[in-house]
Design a protein around this motif. Structure first.
Motif, PDB file in Angstrom:
ATOM      1  N   ARG A  11       0.827  -1.206   0.000  1.00  0.00           N
ATOM      2  CA  ARG A  11       0.000   0.000   0.000  1.00  0.00           C
ATOM      3  C   ARG A  11       0.858   1.251   0.000  1.00  0.00           C
ATOM      4  O   ARG A  11       0.348   2.357   0.016  1.00  0.00           O
ATOM      5  CB  ARG A  11      -0.897   0.006   1.238  1.00  0.00           C
ATOM      6  N   ASN A  12       2.188   1.043   0.021  1.00  0.00           N
ATOM      7  CA  ASN A  12       3.098   2.190   0.062  1.00  0.00           C
ATOM      8  C   ASN A  12       3.451   2.616  -1.368  1.00  0.00           C
ATOM      9  O   ASN A  12       3.801   1.781  -2.200  1.00  0.00           O
ATOM     10  CB  ASN A  12       4.357   1.757   0.820  1.00  0.00           C
ATOM     11  N   MET A  42       5.971   4.300  -2.614  1.00  0.00           N
ATOM     12  CA  MET A  42       7.356   4.058  -3.039  1.00  0.00           C
ATOM     13  C   MET A  42       7.564   2.578  -3.361  1.00  0.00           C
ATOM     14  O   MET A  42       8.307   2.221  -4.263  1.00  0.00           O
ATOM     15  CB  MET A  42       8.344   4.475  -1.947  1.00  0.00           C
ATOM     16  N   ILE A  63       5.558  13.175  -8.175  1.00  0.00           N
ATOM     17  CA  ILE A  63       4.129  13.056  -7.848  1.00  0.00           C
ATOM     18  C   ILE A  63       3.957  12.505  -6.434  1.00  0.00           C
ATOM     19  O   ILE A  63       3.149  13.000  -5.646  1.00  0.00           O
ATOM     20  CB  ILE A  63       3.418  12.133  -8.870  1.00  0.00           C
ATOM     21  N   LEU A  73       6.063  12.620  -3.891  1.00  0.00           N
ATOM     22  CA  LEU A  73       6.450  13.606  -2.868  1.00  0.00           C
ATOM     23  C   LEU A  73       5.373  14.684  -2.723  1.00  0.00           C
ATOM     24  O   LEU A  73       5.081  15.138  -1.609  1.00  0.00           O
ATOM     25  CB  LEU A  73       7.794  14.236  -3.225  1.00  0.00           C
ATOM     26  N   TYR A 107       2.689  13.192  -0.731  1.00  0.00           N
ATOM     27  CA  TYR A 107       3.115  13.058   0.669  1.00  0.00           C
ATOM     28  C   TYR A 107       2.997  14.391   1.408  1.00  0.00           C
ATOM     29  O   TYR A 107       2.543  14.456   2.549  1.00  0.00           O
ATOM     30  CB  TYR A 107       4.555  12.543   0.723  1.00  0.00           C
ATOM     31  N   ARG A 108       3.394  15.478   0.705  1.00  0.00           N
ATOM     32  CA  ARG A 108       3.330  16.798   1.358  1.00  0.00           C
ATOM     33  C   ARG A 108       1.882  17.207   1.620  1.00  0.00           C
ATOM     34  O   ARG A 108       1.590  17.879   2.594  1.00  0.00           O
ATOM     35  CB  ARG A 108       4.029  17.823   0.487  1.00  0.00           C
ATOM     36  N   LYS A 109       0.989  16.848   0.730  1.00  0.00           N
ATOM     37  CA  LYS A 109      -0.429  17.215   0.898  1.00  0.00           C
ATOM     38  C   LYS A 109      -1.104  16.360   1.979  1.00  0.00           C
ATOM     39  O   LYS A 109      -1.894  16.855   2.761  1.00  0.00           O
ATOM     40  CB  LYS A 109      -1.170  17.007  -0.419  1.00  0.00           C
ATOM     41  N   ASP A 135       0.537  13.855   4.069  1.00  0.00           N
ATOM     42  CA  ASP A 135       1.398  13.419   5.160  1.00  0.00           C
ATOM     43  C   ASP A 135       1.463  11.895   5.286  1.00  0.00           C
ATOM     44  O   ASP A 135       1.695  11.366   6.363  1.00  0.00           O
ATOM     45  CB  ASP A 135       0.928  14.036   6.485  1.00  0.00           C
ATOM     46  N   LEU A 193       2.275   8.033   2.781  1.00  0.00           N
ATOM     47  CA  LEU A 193       2.512   7.376   1.497  1.00  0.00           C
ATOM     48  C   LEU A 193       1.566   6.196   1.318  1.00  0.00           C
ATOM     49  O   LEU A 193       1.636   5.490   0.325  1.00  0.00           O
ATOM     50  CB  LEU A 193       3.962   6.860   1.418  1.00  0.00           C
ATOM     51  N   ASN A 194       0.678   6.001   2.296  1.00  0.00           N
ATOM     52  CA  ASN A 194      -0.231   4.857   2.269  1.00  0.00           C
ATOM     53  C   ASN A 194      -1.400   5.133   1.320  1.00  0.00           C
ATOM     54  O   ASN A 194      -2.111   6.128   1.483  1.00  0.00           O
ATOM     55  CB  ASN A 194      -0.746   4.595   3.689  1.00  0.00           C
TER      56      ASN A 194
END
Lengths: 168, 102
Positions: free
Chosen positions: B27-28, B30, B81, B83, B86-88, B90, B92-93
């Motif tokens: 589900r990650n 990366m 995309i 990153l 992730y920033r929006k 918080d 990566l799941n």
């Protein structure tokens, strides 16, 4: 025959490193395992006589992609030890069946291919007198144009995404 | 089919199995990229094996170089995309990336 066994050992190492790559719970270690997979693949390519492709694989896939990957991972937050242990447990549970699935797939593939395999010593077919440079520059220019366009799109895309994240 | 080519085909099938299993189970974001990379390694190995068996190694190398260029651009854009996501959000799941309520 010795060369064949070396190739088989390298293929086994490739599969093992790919399994380690997907099973390991720490992302940076997974990135390093991916680099090892690329390095083993480039050794196989070199042994099969694809030296140029091997150099590309080693420098770009084992080098550049690992750098991009580890840089991206370094921009994320560090997990606490408890979170990491929980993730590791969950991951081990989810991927526990992967080795069994691989053994079943291997047995099925062997069963399917066994009647078609002949015992001839595996030598390469005679090379058909063409060079990579000739193919890339004279026969497949469209590929080169495609590669240049894709690289420009890549640069543009990375600039757009990183600029947006800077604004935030 | 020579025994060497059969070994390559079986290795490619195993690499594809690993990549597809990882794509389905993770589900990650990366790790999804890593799975795609492993699938690409399978395609690269298949091309090189076919080039070796048919004697058209130069053509196979040309295709592999094209694949590598596409692979690195894909990874660079996908990382950007991921990153951004992730920033929006918080995380990566993929289970939590439900801003569109899909």
């Amino acid at each position: 025959m010795g060369s064949f066994f070396i190739i088989v050992i390298l293929l086994l190492a490739l599969i093992v490193s790919a399994v380690v790559c997907v099973q390991i719970s720490v992302l940076v270690k997974a990135g390093i395992a991916l680099a090892v997979t690329s390095a083993i693949l480039s050794v196989i390519m070199f042994r099969l006589g694809a030296a140029l492709a091997a150099a590309f694989e080693l420098s770009v896939c084992a080098g550049l992609i690992t750098v991009i990957f580890i840089s991206a991972v370094s921009m994320t937050k560090i997990m606490s030890k408890e979170e990491l242990a929980e993730k590791r447990r969950e991951r081990n549970k989810r991927f526990a069946s992967l080795p069994a699935i691989l053994i079943v797939v291997f047995a099925a593939a062997l069963f399917f291919f066994w009647p078609h395999i002949d015992a001839t010593l595996p030598f390469a077919a005679s090379a058909q007198g063409d060079t990579v440079q000739n193919i890339l520059w004279n026969k497949r220019q469209v590929d080169l144009i495609g590669q240049a366009v894709i690289m420009l799109i890549g640069v543009y895309g990375v600039m757009v995404f990183f600029r947006e994240s800077d604004k935030e | 089919m020579s025994i060497l080519f059969a070994s390559f085909i079986i290795a490619v099938i195993l690499l594809f199995t690993i990549g597809v299993y990882s794509l389905l189970m993770t589900r990650n974001l990366m790790r999804i990229l890593i799975s795609v990379e492993i699938l690409t390694k399978g395609v690269t190995l298949l091309l090189i094996a076919i080039g070796y068996v048919t004697g058209r190694m130069a053509a196979a190398q040309a295709y592999v170089i094209t694949i590598i260029v596409i692979e690195v651009v894909l990874l660079a854009i996908a990382t950007g995309i991921i990153l951004g996501a992730y920033r929006k959000n918080d995380t990566l799941n993929t289970g939590f990336l439900n801003n569109l309520k899909g």
